[in-house]
Scaffold this active site. Structure first.
Site, PDB file in Angstrom:
ATOM      1  N   ALA A 261      23.343 -27.752  14.800  1.00 12.31           N
ATOM      2  CA  ALA A 261      22.433 -26.853  14.106  1.00 12.31           C
ATOM      3  C   ALA A 261      22.463 -27.080  12.592  1.00 12.31           C
ATOM      4  O   ALA A 261      23.226 -27.899  12.068  1.00 12.31           O
ATOM      5  CB  ALA A 261      22.780 -25.409  14.436  1.00 12.31           C
ATOM      6  N   HIS A 262      21.613 -26.321  11.887  1.00 12.75           N
ATOM      7  CA  HIS A 262      21.444 -26.483  10.446  1.00 12.75           C
ATOM      8  C   HIS A 262      22.746 -26.227   9.693  1.00 12.75           C
ATOM      9  O   HIS A 262      23.525 -25.338  10.034  1.00 12.75           O
ATOM     10  CB  HIS A 262      20.337 -25.564   9.916  1.00 12.75           C
ATOM     11  CG  HIS A 262      20.614 -24.105  10.120  1.00 12.75           C
ATOM     12  ND1 HIS A 262      20.361 -23.462  11.298  1.00 12.75           N
ATOM     13  CD2 HIS A 262      21.114 -23.171   9.287  1.00 12.75           C
ATOM     14  CE1 HIS A 262      20.684 -22.190  11.186  1.00 12.75           C
ATOM     15  NE2 HIS A 262      21.161 -21.993   9.983  1.00 12.75           N
ATOM     16  N   ASN A 263      22.974 -27.059   8.685  1.00 11.23           N
ATOM     17  CA  ASN A 263      24.106 -26.949   7.748  1.00 11.23           C
ATOM     18  C   ASN A 263      25.458 -27.301   8.363  1.00 11.23           C
ATOM     19  O   ASN A 263      26.489 -27.169   7.695  1.00 11.23           O
ATOM     20  CB  ASN A 263      24.211 -25.548   7.136  1.00 11.23           C
ATOM     21  CG  ASN A 263      22.966 -25.138   6.393  1.00 11.23           C
ATOM     22  OD1 ASN A 263      22.158 -25.973   6.000  1.00 11.23           O
ATOM     23  ND2 ASN A 263      22.786 -23.842   6.203  1.00 11.23           N
ATOM     24  N   SER A 281      26.128 -23.865  10.123  1.00 14.76           N
ATOM     25  CA  SER A 281      27.076 -23.770   9.008  1.00 14.76           C
ATOM     26  C   SER A 281      28.534 -23.888   9.413  1.00 14.76           C
ATOM     27  O   SER A 281      29.427 -23.595   8.608  1.00 14.76           O
ATOM     28  CB  SER A 281      26.863 -22.460   8.227  1.00 14.76           C
ATOM     29  OG  SER A 281      25.555 -22.412   7.702  1.00 14.76           O
TER      30      SER A 281
END
Length: 366
Positions: A261-263, A281
């Site tokens: 996922a993002h980050n 994250s």
């Protein structure tokens, strides 16, 4: 495609194996012992595998130390210290790779501002956007698309239907299996007021007053940065970051149907088996191993050299070097003790019920 043949002596040299018998035997493939033909190297690294040799027609095999190759009816044999490592070298020798014709196929659509490295092979119906840079020796199979300003290092192998988003930065010797998507937007939405999810997380279960709210999209401005020698499996997805980039360190190997996922940040040489997912994250250290269907929650820190057994669900930070298993994931030995205790529960409850039945309901007065 014509098969390349190798002498048994050449294979021994490539594998770092000890050769006994005829080194001049020419072989063109590898096979399980019972299926091996006269031109195959049989893989019989354990006595149990060798039992099937009489069913096949192998003249040579990889055997375990101490095996009597003559008694097994072979003309030559190789002996290796680490069989799976030998398989890695052997399969690399014998794999011809996908057929992607040299040069650029006439049906490919390449923006005039894209840069294509020397010796690149680009297959049918590939689309490469403005400002993209493709390294030398890259091979891109049919129907792949590479968006504007993406950068891909030398000797990449991008297979059918791969999608690489705008501005994605990828190092050398990258491999993407069919259908991988790198650089899509992540799941990043917000409500005008604190959502039920936020309140439930803060209270560990109570979402408070239920309010009808809709989701507002947070756009993804970050990119994806991938190091050297990374492999991404079929239909796996790596989301771009919200503000900073999602990062995958050099040497990482990601199986089919995984989601990053993002980050998220992955250190070097991490390994993810199929159906694993890492929420936004979260940061993994170097050499983290995720068994199949591992799920790691968001905003966590996982140290170097952690191993997660298959099906683990990770809900808290994990120090370096731990071996984890279960839902929620705990140290493996603790999980095994918990599992043993859980299996004993029915018997314990039966005994407890029996003991209760033995106690008189009405006790006489003292």
């Amino acid at each position: 495609m014509a098969s390349t043949t190798y002498t048994l002596d050449e294979i021994a040299t490539a594998l770092g194996a000890r050769l006994e018998g005829r080194g001049d035997l020419r072989l063109s493939g590898a096979a399980e012992p019972g299926d091996a033909g006269p031109d195959d190297l049989a893989l019989a690294m354990q006595p149990a595998y060798a039992e099937a040799l009489p069913k096949g027609h192998a003249r040579a095999a990889i055997l375990w130390e101490g095996a009597d190759w003559r008694a097994l009816g072979l003309e030559g044999a190789l002996f290796v210290q680490r069989p799976r490592l030998a398989m890695a070298h052997l399969t690399a020798m014998l794999d011809p790779g996908p057929e992607i014709a040299p040069g650029i196929h006439p049906s490919a659509v390449i923006d005039p501002e894209a840069q294509i490295g020397v010796g690149a092979a680009i297959g049918p119906l590939v689309v490469i956007g403005r400002g993209a840079r493709i390294g030398s020796g890259a091979r891109i199979a049919a129907h792949a698309s590479i968006a504007e300003d993406a950068v891909i290092g030398h000797d990449a192998l991008i297979l059918q239907g791969v999608r690489i988003g705008a501005g994605v930065m990828i190092g050398a010797r990258f491999i993407a299996q069919p259908g991988a998507v790198i650089g899509a937007d992540g799941l990043s939405f917000v409500t005008p007021e604190a959502s039920g999810v936020e309140r439930a997380r803060a209270s560990l279960g109570d979402q408070g007053e239920i309010r009808a709210q809709s989701w507002t999209r947070i756009h993804s401005l970050g990119g994806v940065e991938i190091g050297d020698d990374v492999e991404i499996g079929a239909n796996s997805c790596v989301d771009r970051g919200t503000i900073r980039s999602t990062r995958i360190g050099s040497g990482c190997k990601i199986d089919n149907l995984c989601h990053i996922a993002h980050n998220v940040v992955l250190g070097r040489d991490c390994l993810m088996a199929a159906l694993s997912g890492i929420a936004g994250s979260t940061v993994l250290g170097d050499r983290v191993v995720c068994g199949g269907a591992t799920g790691i929650a968001d905003n966590l820190l996982v140290g170097d050299d952690v191993i997660f057994g298959g099906g683990s669900r990770v809900l808290s930070n994990v120090p370096a070097g731990r071996v984890m298993l279960g839902y929620p994931a705990v140290q493996m030995q603790t999980h095994i003790d918990m599992y043993k205790a859980l299996r004993r529960l029915p018997r314990m409850l039966k005994r407890l019920k029996g003991a209760q039945n033995e106690v008189p309901k009405d006790r006489p007065n003292d």
